[in-house]
Motif scaffolding. Structure first.
Motif, PDB file in Angstrom:
ATOM      1  N   ALA A 649       4.981  -5.934  -1.482  1.00 23.98           N
ATOM      2  CA  ALA A 649       4.536  -4.634  -1.998  1.00 23.98           C
ATOM      3  C   ALA A 649       5.412  -4.179  -3.160  1.00 23.98           C
ATOM      4  N   ARG A 652       4.594  -5.901  -6.300  1.00 29.13           N
ATOM      5  CA  ARG A 652       3.176  -5.759  -6.668  1.00 29.13           C
ATOM      6  C   ARG A 652       2.432  -7.088  -6.599  1.00 29.13           C
ATOM      7  N   LEU A 655      -0.553  -6.114  -2.850  1.00 26.28           N
ATOM      8  CA  LEU A 655      -0.353  -4.781  -2.296  1.00 26.28           C
ATOM      9  C   LEU A 655      -1.221  -4.530  -1.064  1.00 26.28           C
ATOM     10  N   ALA A 658       0.005  -6.570   1.806  1.00 27.11           N
ATOM     11  CA  ALA A 658       1.260  -6.046   2.348  1.00 27.11           C
ATOM     12  C   ALA A 658       0.996  -4.874   3.281  1.00 27.11           C
ATOM     13  N   CYS A 659       0.078  -3.991   2.906  1.00 28.66           N
ATOM     14  CA  CYS A 659      -0.281  -2.871   3.779  1.00 28.66           C
ATOM     15  C   CYS A 659      -0.829  -3.375   5.112  1.00 28.66           C
ATOM     16  N   LEU A 704      -4.158   2.957  -1.861  1.00 28.18           N
ATOM     17  CA  LEU A 704      -2.990   2.239  -1.368  1.00 28.18           C
ATOM     18  C   LEU A 704      -1.915   3.203  -0.890  1.00 28.18           C
ATOM     19  N   LEU A 708      -0.246   3.201   2.779  1.00 30.13           N
ATOM     20  CA  LEU A 708       1.198   3.114   3.020  1.00 30.13           C
ATOM     21  C   LEU A 708       1.703   4.348   3.758  1.00 30.13           C
TER      22      LEU A 708
END
Length: 716
Positions: A649, A652, A655, A658-659, A704, A708
């Motif tokens: 994350a 970049r 993204l 990663a979430c 996003l 997060l």
């Protein structure tokens, strides 16, 4: 230097021992000679040199070998400016392929004895090009810095002085700042004043009122910037604002926004055009910027750049809706369309009836409703008047109206795109749009993707309408997409099995589509397992990403329909092996890591290959998700997995992945330090999504941030 001396040894050089972007560099001798001779083929040779030794900014071993010849060509007085610029590009590049870091720049630096005398050439264009190239050597230890300082003290041509100051900044930032601070006043020629501003910024100096005044006094600045060589300075205000925002401090953010606000309110159209470009950049970098700038942008909505930016900002720009609605009602179709396109994204409920009244004349607006610019997570509001307009539009595309598109003057591609848009809109509306079923059935023979909308609109409908839909789908069920829709509606498997089997026999692309359809059927398609095995055993002439993608999809389909890990796991292992270390295969490996989760513990033999992906930020989130599904829970280091996802994350790299990985890991995994880093990502002003579709970056970043924040809330 004589021309023949410049090319001495060219033919005897061992070019075949080094490579450029296209392989062996054996062709460089001929290209360098043709370029140096300056005839009618010189420009084409120069283009090929750029494409070979600094291909899209990447340099190679052959770039090192070409540098001495280019320097000698420049010193010979023929093709001097072009040779210097090519050398500067070599020195500038930090994207090096298969060479020691810094080796190409060092090769150019070694040519300084030939380049430095050109700083005093009688031709100003040569002096400017030499300044740019010498600066890019970054040579602070030998001759470059004193040569640039000395020439700057005597140079009188403003554009050359500006290039020298920029070169000075690359060689000695502190020294360049001291020089630049006296060059910010209105009496300084514009190119030199602009170079002074960038010298201050590049040195990370505090932004002062004098710097702001210098920039505002330079606007419009694009024409001034064109006299320089630095591509990154071509749109000066946009670049300056970007640099300030990337510093990510409150003071610099306020300075950038104040500068933008003043420029947006300028009376000169050319200044506002530059300000809107810079505002667009600012909104994609900073989360707080849109709210601050909307009052200055909204009154400019009649300008295309402003309307487009308001659309990118979306509902946050709601205060601009009345202005956009007024413009969207104008009789000029072009102006009305651009305003309505923005209104669709800012205030969709207000836009729907306006779109209904001019549907065929608003292609940009329709693209924002259901095309490439449409939000993927929010359906467009249902509107009865718009439904009626869509039905009329679809009716003109039925087979009995084959000339409908030609009458409107659009191409076949435009017709398909237009139809895809209205079909997608109906699919979004689902049962609310059931009245459009006759039109969807009528266009199905020409537009097979209408099948997905048919099943959406008849969900929950009565038997008469469901029978009408089934009849239409049965007629086109030779197509896989239509057969899938028929199966979804009626449960019929025969047409789907036949369509899948046909797709599997067509090669890699068809194999992927057929395999995915089979995977959804599961054990009910077990009798097609031999066809899947045949497809897996196909002859592959060249191991491309489509071929690897096909094997991945086929193996997963075989697992879903037959459940035999012993034959599936080796295929999946080969997918990872074929992707390892190959530049264009990392997303295929990431997809494999994510999708093998369906195997559960049966995929445990793939644990080591998944763990190997954790060090690559682009693949790490998928590897985390795969490991959580297939690995032995007792052997997982969840803190390491969280670190891999968090690093992805922060860089970049992936993204969304990663979430998903952080959510899957759970609330108790993060260390306090990791929690703090996640908080910066979720609540900081700096946007995370800075690449991708220009129209979607702001929207995707907001989504996003919400995702997060939900992870952060669970952790908290």
């Amino acid at each position: 230097m004589e021309h023949l001396t410049a090319l001495a040894g060219l033919d005897d050089h061992p070019w075949s021992t080094v490579n450029h972007a296209y392989g062996s560099a054996e062709d460089l001798a001929g290209l360098l000679r043709t370029f140096a001779e300056g005839g009618e083929d010189a420009e084409e040779a120069l283009d090929e040199l750029y494409g070979s030794i600094v291909h899209q900014g990447t340099v190679y071993a052959a770039s090192i070998d070409a540098a001495p010849y280019l320097a000698r060509i420049a010193a010979s007085g023929r093709q001097t400016v072009d040779a210097l610029r090519l050398l500067g590009c070599l020195a500038e590049s930090e994207d090096e392929y298969d060479v020691e870091p810094g080796a190409v720049r060092a090769a150019v630096t070694a040519q300084l004895p030939l380049l430095i005398p050109l700083l005093a050439d009688e031709d100003a264009a040569v002096r400017q090009a030499a300044s740019w190239t010498v600066g890019h050597t970054r040579d602070t230890c030998t001759a470059a810095l004193p040569a640039v300082q000395a020439r700057l003290a005597t140079e009188s041509e403003p554009t050359v002085r500006a290039e020298l100051l920029t070169a000075y900044g690359r060689l000695d930032r502190a020294g360049a700042v001291a020089e630049a601070s006296a060059l910010l006043g209105a009496e300084t020629p514009a190119p030199l004043r602009l170079a002074a501003v960038f010298a201050v910024l590049d040195a990370q100096e505090p932004w002062l009122a004098a710097h702001r005044d210098a920039v505002l006094g330079l606007l419009p600045a694009r024409e001034t910037a064109r006299s320089g060589y630095a591509d990154e300075h071509r749109d000066p205000l946009r670049t300056i604002v970007g640099i300030l925002l990337r510093r990510d401090s409150y003071a610099d953010r306020e300075s950038a926004l104040a500068l933008l606000d003043a420029a947006l309110r300028d009376e000169r159209p050319e200044v506002r055009a530059e300000a809107l470009s810079a505002a667009d950049r600012a909104c994609t970098l900073s989360r707080s910027t849109p709210q601050r700038l909307i009052p200055a942008i909204a009154p400019l909505a009649a300008e295309w750049a402003a309307a487009q930016l308001l659309g990118k900002i979306g509902p946050t720009a709601a205060e601009a809706a009345p202005v956009l609605a007024e413009l969207a009602a104008e009789p000029d179709d072009e102006a009305a369309d651009q305003a309505l396109a923005a209104l669709v994204l800012v205030a969709p409920k207000a836009a729907a009836p306006m779109l209904a009244r001019a549907l065929g004349r608003r292609p940009r607006a329709m693209q924002c409703v259901a095309g490439s610019h449409a939000p993927s997570n929010v359906p467009f509001p249902f509107d009865p008047e718009l439904l009626a307009a869509v039905r009329s539009r679809l009716a003109s595309k039925a087979p009995e109206h084959p000339e409908g598109c030609k009458d409107r003057g659009c191409s076949s591609t435009e017709d398909h795109n237009d139809t895809a848009g209205v079909v997608h809109l109906l699919r979004q509306w689902g049962p609310q749009a059931v009245e459009a079923l006759p039109e969807l059935c009528a266009v199905l023979p020409r537009f097979h993707y209408a099948a997905t909308a048919i099943t959406a609109v008849v969900a929950g409908a009565g038997p008469v309408q469901r029978e009408q839909a089934a009849t239409a789908l049965q007629a086109g069920a030779r197509k896989l997409l239509v057969a899938q829709a028929l199966h979804e509606l009626t449960g019929e498997t025969g047409p789907l099995f036949a369509a899948v089997e046909a797709a599997l026999a067509t090669g890699a692309r068809g194999g992927v589509e057929g395999a995915r359809a089979l995977a959804e059927l599961g054990p009910a398609a077990a009798h097609l397992a031999p066809a899947v095995r045949t497809a897996l055993g196909r002859t592959i002439d060249r191991d491309t990403t489509p071929e690897v993608d096909a094997d991945l999809a086929l193996a997963l389909a075989l697992w879903r329909i037959a459940g035999e890990a012993a034959e599936v796991v080796p295929v999946l292992a080969s997918v990872f092996d074929r992707c390892a270390g190959r530049q264009w295969f990392h997303w295929t490996a990431a997809r494999a890591a994510r999708e093998i989760a369906v195997l559960g513990p049966a995929g445990r033999p793939l644990t080591a290959q998944l763990q190997a992906l954790l060090d690559d930020p682009a693949q790490a989130p998928s590897a985390v998700l795969g490991l959580l599904a297939v690995a032995d829970p007792a052997g997982l280091d969840r803190t390491r997995l969280a670190e891999a996802a968090l690093n992805s994350a922060e860089t970049r790299a992936d993204l969304k992945g990663a979430c998903a990985a952080l959510r899957a890991l759970g609330a108790t995994v993060l260390t306090p330090e990791q929690h703090a880093r996640l908080a910066v990502l979720a609540t900081g002003d700096r946007r995370l999504v800075v690449s991708g579709s220009d129209h979607a970056m702001i929207r995707e970043d907001e989504q996003l941030r919400a995702a997060l924040a939900s992870v952060l809330d669970r952790v908290g």
